[in-house]
Design an enzyme around this catalytic site. Structure first.
Site, PDB file in Angstrom:
ATOM      1  N   ARG A  46       3.454  14.129 -65.739  1.00  0.00           N
ATOM      2  CA  ARG A  46       2.375  14.860 -65.043  1.00  0.00           C
ATOM      3  C   ARG A  46       2.263  14.478 -63.571  1.00  0.00           C
ATOM      4  NH1 ARG A  46      -1.885  16.720 -68.739  1.00  0.00           N
ATOM      5  NH2 ARG A  46      -3.221  16.867 -66.933  1.00  0.00           N
ATOM      6  N   LYS A 145       7.558  12.163 -84.406  1.00  0.00           N
ATOM      7  CA  LYS A 145       6.414  11.899 -85.263  1.00  0.00           C
ATOM      8  C   LYS A 145       5.257  11.320 -84.447  1.00  0.00           C
ATOM      9  CE  LYS A 145       5.859   7.897 -87.720  1.00  0.00           C
ATOM     10  NZ  LYS A 145       5.608   6.758 -86.834  1.00  0.00           N
ATOM     11  N   HIS A 175      13.079   8.408 -87.525  1.00  0.00           N
ATOM     12  CA  HIS A 175      14.196   7.591 -87.030  1.00  0.00           C
ATOM     13  C   HIS A 175      14.795   6.695 -88.118  1.00  0.00           C
ATOM     14  CE1 HIS A 175      11.239   4.341 -86.418  1.00  0.00           C
ATOM     15  NE2 HIS A 175      12.269   3.525 -86.347  1.00  0.00           N
ATOM     16  N   LYS A 179      19.129   5.230 -89.282  1.00  0.00           N
ATOM     17  CA  LYS A 179      19.594   3.838 -89.411  1.00  0.00           C
ATOM     18  C   LYS A 179      20.879   3.805 -90.236  1.00  0.00           C
ATOM     19  CE  LYS A 179      15.102   1.729 -88.807  1.00  0.00           C
ATOM     20  NZ  LYS A 179      15.063   0.713 -87.773  1.00  0.00           N
ATOM     21  N   GLU A 213       6.456  -5.776 -90.995  1.00  0.00           N
ATOM     22  CA  GLU A 213       6.618  -6.101 -89.569  1.00  0.00           C
ATOM     23  C   GLU A 213       5.752  -7.309 -89.217  1.00  0.00           C
ATOM     24  OE1 GLU A 213       7.009  -2.345 -86.895  1.00  0.00           O
ATOM     25  OE2 GLU A 213       5.478  -1.922 -88.378  1.00  0.00           O
ATOM     26  N   ASP A 232       1.401   6.333 -90.407  1.00  0.00           N
ATOM     27  CA  ASP A 232       2.390   5.840 -89.443  1.00  0.00           C
ATOM     28  C   ASP A 232       3.735   5.528 -90.109  1.00  0.00           C
ATOM     29  OD1 ASP A 232       3.164   4.887 -86.836  1.00  0.00           O
ATOM     30  OD2 ASP A 232       2.994   2.843 -87.593  1.00  0.00           O
ATOM     31  N   HIS A 237       8.615   7.289 -93.138  1.00  0.00           N
ATOM     32  CA  HIS A 237       9.760   6.395 -93.334  1.00  0.00           C
ATOM     33  C   HIS A 237       9.944   5.980 -94.809  1.00  0.00           C
ATOM     34  CE1 HIS A 237       9.617   6.442 -89.089  1.00  0.00           C
ATOM     35  NE2 HIS A 237       8.837   5.396 -88.888  1.00  0.00           N
ATOM     36  N   LYS A 337       1.669  -4.382 -91.052  1.00  0.00           N
ATOM     37  CA  LYS A 337       1.838  -5.072 -89.762  1.00  0.00           C
ATOM     38  C   LYS A 337       1.359  -6.513 -89.946  1.00  0.00           C
ATOM     39  CE  LYS A 337       2.228  -1.250 -86.889  1.00  0.00           C
ATOM     40  NZ  LYS A 337       3.620  -1.009 -86.539  1.00  0.00           N
TER      41      LYS A 337
HETATM   42  C1  BG6 Z   1       7.444   3.708 -85.927  1.00  0.00           C
HETATM   43  C2  BG6 Z   1       6.013   3.328 -86.097  1.00  0.00           C
HETATM   44  O1  BG6 Z   1       7.689   4.986 -86.452  1.00  0.00           O
HETATM   45  O2  BG6 Z   1       8.274   2.780 -86.589  1.00  0.00           O
HETATM   46  C3  BG6 Z   1       5.757   1.918 -85.599  1.00  0.00           C
HETATM   47  O3  BG6 Z   1       5.188   4.225 -85.376  1.00  0.00           O
HETATM   48  C4  BG6 Z   1       6.726   0.943 -86.242  1.00  0.00           C
HETATM   49  O4  BG6 Z   1       4.425   1.503 -85.887  1.00  0.00           O
HETATM   50  C5  BG6 Z   1       8.152   1.448 -86.098  1.00  0.00           C
HETATM   51  O5  BG6 Z   1       6.582  -0.311 -85.585  1.00  0.00           O
HETATM   52  C6  BG6 Z   1       9.114   0.577 -86.896  1.00  0.00           C
HETATM   53  O6  BG6 Z   1      10.427   0.991 -86.640  1.00  0.00           O
HETATM   54  P1  BG6 Z   1      11.623  -0.033 -86.694  1.00  0.00           P
HETATM   55  O7  BG6 Z   1      12.826   0.794 -86.488  1.00  0.00           O
HETATM   56  O8  BG6 Z   1      11.371  -1.035 -85.617  1.00  0.00           O
HETATM   57  O9  BG6 Z   1      11.555  -0.664 -88.064  1.00  0.00           O
END
Ligand code: BG6
Length: 486
Positions: A46, A145, A175, A179, A213, A232, A237, A337
């Site tokens: 922007r 996402k 994503h 992997k 995580e 999330d 995932h 988390k």
């Molecule tokens: C993302 C989430 O899609 O994936 C994050 O929004 C998360 O909260 C992340 O930390 C984890 O991805 P990866 O590849 O680091 O395991």
């Protein structure tokens, strides 16, 4: 397959995803000489900024995300030459003049629009792309996402984006599907005869899928507070991983064949009732604790946090896939988390031997177990029983290990590199189709509704642990343990 010339326009081009993942991914592909000579990247933001000022920002924000081992100044310079900053307001149709001027109208150039923006902007951006004449039958759109926040919003996005682009032009990113180990799971299941006969209720006792995580929410509170672990991580995932584990063999690796099978899994997930929800879903929120010996604050004390927040940072679920292949096999899903460790893995535990011929004491029998590791080290571990050397017939579990990094010396690709290449090649297999997305939301929605109505708060757990005790009880009720807690 060599890539055709392309213009990649990133909406949200100055944002975190662009700096941390997308531009470093393009760097790696440029270094591998995958990009055609005149390929261009248009980063949209922007603010009025000169191209030089933007390149300086890249130096500060994107370059540190390229590993030193692969950094080459000449490649970086080449990448920077491809990048152009475009200042515009994506919500204002008049602003698109700037983008029209920046993109090549050549029909041999593939135009890709990557929407790394909040989902609330997806429809508007697509309409503006259409009215400005930028959306053509040759262009592609990538949706990052979160793809909605419930079934209704996901349907609305699908419908609105679908008015402008056909399904074969829409790339919905998860994503995790990019992997390496996830694709290796396809290779393991469908490139070997060994596992397929055992891959069913007769031989498998249970499946665990964990993405844990150590990280907290960091500076993403604004997003995370309205999302939580279910939206999330789990809706996308974890369910995608579950689909790859549970799906029937597709007839081919083509996009619709694979996505048809994943869709069937999502549609066969056991539906929740209010009673089964209370028994099979655990939600937690981290409190202060220690991660790797470092004191960290609780979620409600993080920067910009709501001190009364009820957002979950942990979720554990027991479900089943109601099909002939899987009926009665529990699937345990868990993500959180500020957990004790950072890891992502799928654990397939096989049934116990039906009868033991070994009578020697001190044998420690364990079920065979296949662990598919996505993170931190990518590989497979298979636990087998073996005889301990020496006198007597004592059995002990041993591990067969395959470490992908050691077995394959070829350079690896980050998830976003693989997925961006697939977008540029027009390959949809690793992207979600609209019906898959909606089926995933449909299954998750009763959990969201239940939490909404419930008076209870998420169960607190200390940072640096494996989550609330209720998550251990969830699996413990079936006489099992999470692998890390065993
Ligand atoms: C993302 C989430 O899609 O994936 C994050 O929004 C998360 O909260 C992340 O930390 C984890 O991805 P990866 O590849 O680091 O395991």
């Amino acid at each position: 397959m060599a890539l055709a010339e392309f213009d990649l326009a990133i909406f949200g081009g100055t944002g975190d995803l662009s700096m941390r993942k997308l531009l470093p991914a393009m760097y790696s592909r440029d270094r591998a000489n995958d990009l055609p000579p005149n390929a261009r990247i248009l980063c949209i933001g922007r603010h009025e900024l000169s191209n030089d000022a933007f390149l300086q920002q890249l130096d500060k924000d994107a370059r540190p995300h390229i590993s030193m081992e692969i950094f080459e100044p000449a490649v970086w310079e080449r990448l920077c030459k491809r990048i152009q900053y475009v200042a515009m307001d994506a919500t204002d149709a008049k602003s698109y003049k700037a983008l029209v001027a920046a993109m090549r109208p050549d029909p041999t150039v593939t135009n890709v629009f990557y929407l790394a923006t909040p989902p609330a902007l997806f429809s508007k951006i697509c309409r503006n792309l259409s009215s400005s004449g930028l959306a053509t039958p040759n262009s592609r759109v990538v949706l990052e996402k979160p793809l909605g926040r419930d079934l209704a919003s996901a349907k609305q996005i699908n419908a609105e984006v679908g008015k402008i682009f056909s399904e074969s032009q829409i790339f919905r990113i998860d994503h995790y599907l990019g992997k390496e180990t996830v694709q290796n799971l396809l290779a393991l299941r469908f490139g070997n005869v060994l596992f397929e006969p055992l891959w069913r209720r007769e031989w498998i006792s249970d499946v665990q899928i964990t993405i844990a995580e150590e990280l907290g929410v960091g500076n993403r509170m604004g997003y995370y507070e309205s999302s939580g672990a279910l939206r999330d991580m789990l809706q996308n995932h974890l369910l995608q991983l579950l689909c790859i584990v549970a799906m029937e063999p597709p007839v081919s690796i083509t996009s619709d064949a694979v996505r048809d099978e994943k869709l069937k899994v999502l549609r066969s997930l056991k539906r929740f009732t209010p009673v089964s929800l209370a028994q099979n879903v655990v939600r937690g929120q981290y409190r202060a604790g220690h991660v790797n010996g470092i004191a960290v604050p609780g979620y409600r004390k993080e920067q910009d946090a709501d001190p009364h927040s009820r957002t979950e940072t942990f979720v554990a679920i027991k479900t089943e896939v109601d099909t002939w292949r899987w009926a009665g096999v529990p699937f345990y899903l868990r993500t959180g988390k500020r957990m004790a460790d950072s890891l992502a893995e799928i654990v397939i535990r096989f049934k116990k031997i039906p009868h033991s011929i070994f009578t020697q004491p001190n044998s420690s029998f364990e079920s065979n177990c296949l662990v598919i590791r996505l993170q931190p080290d990518e590989g497979l571990h298979l636990n087998l029983m073996a005889k301990t050397p020496g006198d007597g017939m004592r059995l002990k579990p041993v591990e067969l290990e395959l470490n992908f990094r050691e077995s394959f010396k070829a350079p690896r690709m980050e998830a976003y590199e693989r997925l961006l290449l697939d977008v540029l090649r027009g390959q949809l297999t690793l992207f979600m189709r609209s019906d898959e997305l909606e089926a995933a939301w449909e299954w998750v929605e009763p959990i969201l509704d239940y939490w909404e109505q419930e008076e209870n708060e998420p169960i607190p757990y200390s940072a640096g642990t494996w989550g609330p005790a209720a998550a251990s009880a969830l699996i413990g009720r079936d006489g099992l343990q999470w692998r890390e807690e065993a």
